[in-house]
Design an enzyme around this catalytic site. Sequence first.
Site, PDB file in Angstrom:
ATOM      1  N   ASP A   2       0.832  -1.196   0.000  1.00 46.42           N
ATOM      2  CA  ASP A   2       0.000   0.000   0.000  1.00 46.42           C
ATOM      3  C   ASP A   2       0.870   1.249   0.000  1.00 46.42           C
ATOM      4  O   ASP A   2       1.937   1.264   0.613  1.00 46.42           O
ATOM      5  CB  ASP A   2      -0.905  -0.019   1.242  1.00 46.42           C
ATOM      6  CG  ASP A   2      -2.085   0.920   1.098  1.00 46.42           C
ATOM      7  OD1 ASP A   2      -2.325   1.413  -0.025  1.00 46.42           O
ATOM      8  OD2 ASP A   2      -2.753   1.174   2.105  1.00 46.42           O
ATOM      9  N   GLY A   3       0.389   2.280  -0.649  1.00 49.05           N
ATOM     10  CA  GLY A   3       1.063   3.570  -0.583  1.00 49.05           C
ATOM     11  C   GLY A   3       1.619   4.080  -1.897  1.00 49.05           C
ATOM     12  O   GLY A   3       2.278   5.132  -1.926  1.00 49.05           O
ATOM     13  N   GLY A   5       0.015   5.418  -4.402  1.00 45.92           N
ATOM     14  CA  GLY A   5      -0.627   6.680  -4.758  1.00 45.92           C
ATOM     15  C   GLY A   5      -0.058   7.831  -3.946  1.00 45.92           C
ATOM     16  O   GLY A   5       0.266   8.899  -4.493  1.00 45.92           O
ATOM     17  N   ARG A  15      -0.238   9.097 -10.384  1.00 48.50           N
ATOM     18  CA  ARG A  15      -0.405   7.835  -9.643  1.00 48.50           C
ATOM     19  C   ARG A  15       0.249   6.664 -10.368  1.00 48.50           C
ATOM     20  O   ARG A  15       0.824   5.773  -9.752  1.00 48.50           O
ATOM     21  CB  ARG A  15      -1.903   7.489  -9.494  1.00 48.50           C
ATOM     22  CG  ARG A  15      -2.628   8.176  -8.378  1.00 48.50           C
ATOM     23  CD  ARG A  15      -4.050   7.615  -8.289  1.00 48.50           C
ATOM     24  NE  ARG A  15      -4.096   6.385  -7.504  1.00 48.50           N
ATOM     25  CZ  ARG A  15      -4.088   6.333  -6.181  1.00 48.50           C
ATOM     26  NH1 ARG A  15      -4.034   7.441  -5.480  1.00 48.50           N
ATOM     27  NH2 ARG A  15      -4.129   5.185  -5.553  1.00 48.50           N
ATOM     28  N   SER A  47      -6.989  -6.452  -5.256  1.00 46.18           N
ATOM     29  CA  SER A  47      -8.054  -7.060  -4.464  1.00 46.18           C
ATOM     30  C   SER A  47      -9.350  -7.106  -5.263  1.00 46.18           C
ATOM     31  O   SER A  47      -9.510  -6.391  -6.265  1.00 46.18           O
ATOM     32  CB  SER A  47      -8.276  -6.272  -3.171  1.00 46.18           C
ATOM     33  OG  SER A  47      -9.051  -5.117  -3.425  1.00 46.18           O
ATOM     34  N   ASN A  50     -10.618  -3.707  -5.568  1.00 43.33           N
ATOM     35  CA  ASN A  50      -9.894  -2.684  -6.344  1.00 43.33           C
ATOM     36  C   ASN A  50     -10.583  -2.327  -7.667  1.00 43.33           C
ATOM     37  O   ASN A  50     -10.263  -1.302  -8.277  1.00 43.33           O
ATOM     38  CB  ASN A  50      -8.447  -3.102  -6.624  1.00 43.33           C
ATOM     39  CG  ASN A  50      -7.521  -2.960  -5.425  1.00 43.33           C
ATOM     40  OD1 ASN A  50      -6.565  -3.721  -5.278  1.00 43.33           O
ATOM     41  ND2 ASN A  50      -7.775  -1.993  -4.550  1.00 43.33           N
ATOM     42  N   TRP A  51     -11.545  -3.153  -8.111  1.00 42.87           N
ATOM     43  CA  TRP A  51     -12.308  -2.830  -9.324  1.00 42.87           C
ATOM     44  C   TRP A  51     -13.086  -1.533  -9.170  1.00 42.87           C
ATOM     45  O   TRP A  51     -13.511  -0.937 -10.160  1.00 42.87           O
ATOM     46  CB  TRP A  51     -13.295  -3.953  -9.659  1.00 42.87           C
ATOM     47  CG  TRP A  51     -12.639  -5.251  -9.988  1.00 42.87           C
ATOM     48  CD1 TRP A  51     -12.634  -6.367  -9.191  1.00 42.87           C
ATOM     49  CD2 TRP A  51     -11.907  -5.600 -11.171  1.00 42.87           C
ATOM     50  NE1 TRP A  51     -11.938  -7.382  -9.815  1.00 42.87           N
ATOM     51  CE2 TRP A  51     -11.489  -6.938 -11.028  1.00 42.87           C
ATOM     52  CE3 TRP A  51     -11.560  -4.905 -12.332  1.00 42.87           C
ATOM     53  CZ2 TRP A  51     -10.735  -7.601 -11.994  1.00 42.87           C
ATOM     54  CZ3 TRP A  51     -10.817  -5.570 -13.297  1.00 42.87           C
ATOM     55  CH2 TRP A  51     -10.411  -6.895 -13.129  1.00 42.87           C
ATOM     56  N   ARG A  53     -11.940   1.215  -8.343  1.00 43.65           N
ATOM     57  CA  ARG A  53     -11.115   2.376  -8.725  1.00 43.65           C
ATOM     58  C   ARG A  53     -11.480   2.849 -10.131  1.00 43.65           C
ATOM     59  O   ARG A  53     -12.059   2.091 -10.905  1.00 43.65           O
ATOM     60  CB  ARG A  53      -9.636   1.990  -8.651  1.00 43.65           C
ATOM     61  CG  ARG A  53      -9.223   1.665  -7.231  1.00 43.65           C
ATOM     62  CD  ARG A  53      -7.733   1.550  -7.098  1.00 43.65           C
ATOM     63  NE  ARG A  53      -7.400   1.284  -5.704  1.00 43.65           N
ATOM     64  CZ  ARG A  53      -6.220   1.515  -5.160  1.00 43.65           C
ATOM     65  NH1 ARG A  53      -5.247   2.021  -5.883  1.00 43.65           N
ATOM     66  NH2 ARG A  53      -6.007   1.252  -3.887  1.00 43.65           N
ATOM     67  N   ARG A 167      -4.980  -1.945   9.049  1.00 40.65           N
ATOM     68  CA  ARG A 167      -6.114  -2.827   8.793  1.00 40.65           C
ATOM     69  C   ARG A 167      -5.687  -3.906   7.805  1.00 40.65           C
ATOM     70  O   ARG A 167      -4.658  -3.778   7.151  1.00 40.65           O
ATOM     71  CB  ARG A 167      -7.304  -2.027   8.250  1.00 40.65           C
ATOM     72  CG  ARG A 167      -6.996  -1.180   7.034  1.00 40.65           C
ATOM     73  CD  ARG A 167      -8.251  -0.494   6.467  1.00 40.65           C
ATOM     74  NE  ARG A 167      -7.877   0.433   5.416  1.00 40.65           N
ATOM     75  CZ  ARG A 167      -7.725   1.756   5.578  1.00 40.65           C
ATOM     76  NH1 ARG A 167      -7.946   2.315   6.747  1.00 40.65           N
ATOM     77  NH2 ARG A 167      -7.358   2.521   4.564  1.00 40.65           N
ATOM     78  N   GLU A 180       1.986 -13.203  12.964  1.00 46.57           N
ATOM     79  CA  GLU A 180       2.509 -11.985  13.583  1.00 46.57           C
ATOM     80  C   GLU A 180       2.261 -10.844  12.584  1.00 46.57           C
ATOM     81  O   GLU A 180       2.311 -11.045  11.376  1.00 46.57           O
ATOM     82  CB  GLU A 180       4.013 -12.132  13.851  1.00 46.57           C
ATOM     83  CG  GLU A 180       4.344 -13.216  14.858  1.00 46.57           C
ATOM     84  CD  GLU A 180       3.798 -12.913  16.255  1.00 46.57           C
ATOM     85  OE1 GLU A 180       3.854 -11.735  16.666  1.00 46.57           O
ATOM     86  OE2 GLU A 180       3.306 -13.847  16.923  1.00 46.57           O
TER      87      GLU A 180
HETATM   88  C1  IPE Z   1      -1.063   0.301  -4.173  1.00 44.89           C
HETATM   89  O1  IPE Z   1      -1.172   1.470  -3.448  1.00 44.89           O
HETATM   90  C2  IPE Z   1      -2.187  -0.680  -4.000  1.00 44.89           C
HETATM   91  C3  IPE Z   1      -2.611  -1.356  -5.259  1.00 44.89           C
HETATM   92  C4  IPE Z   1      -3.874  -1.595  -5.528  1.00 44.89           C
HETATM   93  C5  IPE Z   1      -1.630  -1.787  -6.237  1.00 44.89           C
HETATM   94  P1  IPE Z   1      -2.422   2.472  -3.492  1.00 44.89           P
HETATM   95  O2  IPE Z   1      -2.802   2.742  -4.905  1.00 44.89           O
HETATM   96  O3  IPE Z   1      -3.512   1.930  -2.635  1.00 44.89           O
HETATM   97  O4  IPE Z   1      -1.781   3.756  -2.836  1.00 44.89           O
HETATM   98  P2  IPE Z   1      -2.463   4.821  -1.866  1.00 44.89           P
HETATM   99  O5  IPE Z   1      -3.160   4.064  -0.772  1.00 44.89           O
HETATM  100  O6  IPE Z   1      -3.419   5.618  -2.701  1.00 44.89           O
HETATM  101  O7  IPE Z   1      -1.314   5.631  -1.376  1.00 44.89           O
HETATM  102 MG    MG Z   2      -4.138   2.260  -0.706  1.00 44.59          MG
END
Ligand code: IPE
Ligand code: MG
Length: 213
Positions: A2-3, A5, A15, A47, A50-51, A53, A167, A180
Amino acid sequence: MDGNGRWAKRKGLPRAVGHQRGVEAVRKLVRSVGDMGIDCLTLYAFSSENWKRPEEEVDDLMNLMRKFIKSDLPEFVANNVRLKIIGDWQGLAPDIVAMLEDALEQTAGGTHTLAVALNYGAQQEIASAAAKAAASGEVTEESIAAHLYTADLPPLDLLIRTSGEVRLSNFLLWQAAYAEMAFVDTLWPDFAPEHLQQALDDFAQRERRYGGR
Ligand code: IPE
Ligand code: MG
């Protein structure tokens, strides 16, 4: 992972560039896991949610996937990486499905596993595994686990989420029962082998009791 974007936004970049740099982070990690003694690395790439988006971003992600398989498959084969896909990947575009089938076949003999979650959702996985277990006439923890995508993978030891979010976002919910957890602030494009090594070092200090004492 994640991250991407936020990484791009902080740098004033589109992005899509964040996602590209995310793929480069994956490439570097995959090159180093063999030396770190990791039998299986699972990456949450796309995921089932993610569709939602914008279409343009979904297209970018799918195109990156196509490019990545094409460019990195020979390296996987050369480095004994066994590719495994978890999720409803048959529901992706037909050309991606064909590329993945070929990649699975070419890497079947690999000794350490790179599992990639594509069109993956843990609740869907559990519901479908429970239905299959019920159809077999035996609903137990073992029979459900035997019908999860991960049935042939080692138990999940360590789950890392990047970018400061705390999360699970529908990832490996069943498998995470006694995993863990590591939540790190690093944005995915900056997540380097050193960060993974740090998470492994922290993991090695944990006392795992599985509910015992
Ligand atoms: C990548 O990061 C996650 C994927 C679906 C590949 P994000 O696209 O969720 O990045 P943020 O959360 O906007 O920073
Ligand atoms: Mg994200």
